[in-house]
Design an enzyme around this catalytic site. Structure first.
Site, mmCIF file in Angstrom:
data_model
loop_
_atom_site.group_PDB
_atom_site.id
_atom_site.type_symbol
_atom_site.label_atom_id
_atom_site.label_comp_id
_atom_site.label_asym_id
_atom_site.label_seq_id
_atom_site.Cartn_x
_atom_site.Cartn_y
_atom_site.Cartn_z
ATOM 1 C CG ASP A 14 -8.112 17.919 -3.174
ATOM 2 O OD1 ASP A 14 -8.702 18.243 -2.124
ATOM 3 O OD2 ASP A 14 -7.008 17.364 -3.197
ATOM 4 N NE ARG B 28 -11.829 15.446 -3.469
ATOM 5 C CZ ARG B 28 -10.877 15.070 -4.316
ATOM 6 N NH1 ARG B 28 -11.019 15.304 -5.602
ATOM 7 N NH2 ARG B 28 -9.808 14.455 -3.876
ATOM 8 C CB CYS C 7 -12.175 11.640 -2.395
ATOM 9 S SG CYS C 7 -12.172 11.700 -0.592
HETATM 10 P P1 4NP Z 1 -10.173 14.485 -0.189
HETATM 11 O O1 4NP Z 1 -9.184 15.730 0.034
HETATM 12 O O2 4NP Z 1 -9.458 13.542 -1.128
HETATM 13 O O3 4NP Z 1 -11.368 15.120 -0.802
HETATM 14 O O4 4NP Z 1 -10.417 13.893 1.181
HETATM 15 C C1 4NP Z 1 -7.850 15.610 0.433
HETATM 16 C C2 4NP Z 1 -7.548 15.315 1.736
HETATM 17 C C3 4NP Z 1 -6.220 15.231 2.139
HETATM 18 C C4 4NP Z 1 -5.217 15.438 1.220
HETATM 19 C C5 4NP Z 1 -5.518 15.720 -0.105
HETATM 20 C C6 4NP Z 1 -6.854 15.804 -0.495
HETATM 21 N N1 4NP Z 1 -3.851 15.376 1.633
HETATM 22 O O5 4NP Z 1 -2.974 15.609 0.781
HETATM 23 O O6 4NP Z 1 -3.593 15.077 2.796
#
Ligand code: 4NP
Length: 166
Positions: free
Chosen positions: A130, A21, A15
């Site tokens: 997300d 995720r 991800c």
């Molecule tokens: P992930 O979610 O891609 O599912 O781990 C996110 C985690 C952090 C961020 C964005 C999405 N961020 O912008 O820091």
């Protein structure tokens, strides 16, 4: 990364941050493989480096635990070019992640790359949303969304092994 034995399956979930995720997908798939007795190396990574070394988001840890998967010990890492030789299958959680994966993948990498939802009949191209900027319910929704593709990739990897395409 443990070196896989030749012909051993190795699945990487990717991800953006590797704190929401993909660690949940890793936890769900670990549990499914353990229950099914499938021998498979499993890991997750992020296309971005913002959270390198961090534990999963506490909401992800909580929802995974509610569903019998312990992910509290995981630490975020960034996707690297060697992943495309170390893993047999690399799954993107959304389209932007897929683009990020393709940007890092070496030309002669051996991993098969797909969107996770592509494993589900009739859901090709769909994304796992997300949940980072939402509430805990968003994490429950992600967990529920993961169930079908996780079970689909498990079935196809059991049937076709390293040659499985998604
Ligand atoms: P992930 O979610 O891609 O599912 O781990 C996110 C985690 C952090 C961020 C964005 C999405 N961020 O912008 O820091």
């Amino acid at each position: 990364m443990l070196k896989r034995r030749e012909s051993q399956l190795a699945v990487l979930f990717v991800c953006l941050g590797n704190i929401c995720r993909s660690p949940m997908a890793e936890g769900a798939f670990r549990r499914a493989c353990a229950q099914a007795g499938l021998d498979c190396l499993i890991d997750s990574a992020g296309t971005a480096g913002y959270h390198i070394g961090s534990s999963p988001d506490p909401r992800a840890i909580k929802v995974a635990a509610e569903n019998g998967a312990g992910i509290g010990e995981l630490k975020a890492r960034q996707l690297v070019p060697t992943d495309f030789y170390d893993f047999t299958h690399v799954f993107a959680l959304d389209r932007a992640n897929l683009e990020g994966i393709k940007a890092v993948a070496p030309r002669n990498g051996t991993a098969r790359i797909a969107m996770l939802m592509d494993a589900v009949e009739g859901r090709k191209g769909e994304q796992v949303p997300d949940p980072y900027y939402g509430d805990e319910e968003g994490f429950r929704h992600v967990w529920a969304e993961l169930a079908t593709p996780i079970s689909a990739i498990l079935d196809q990897l059991q049937d076709r092994g390293i040659e499985a395409r998604f």
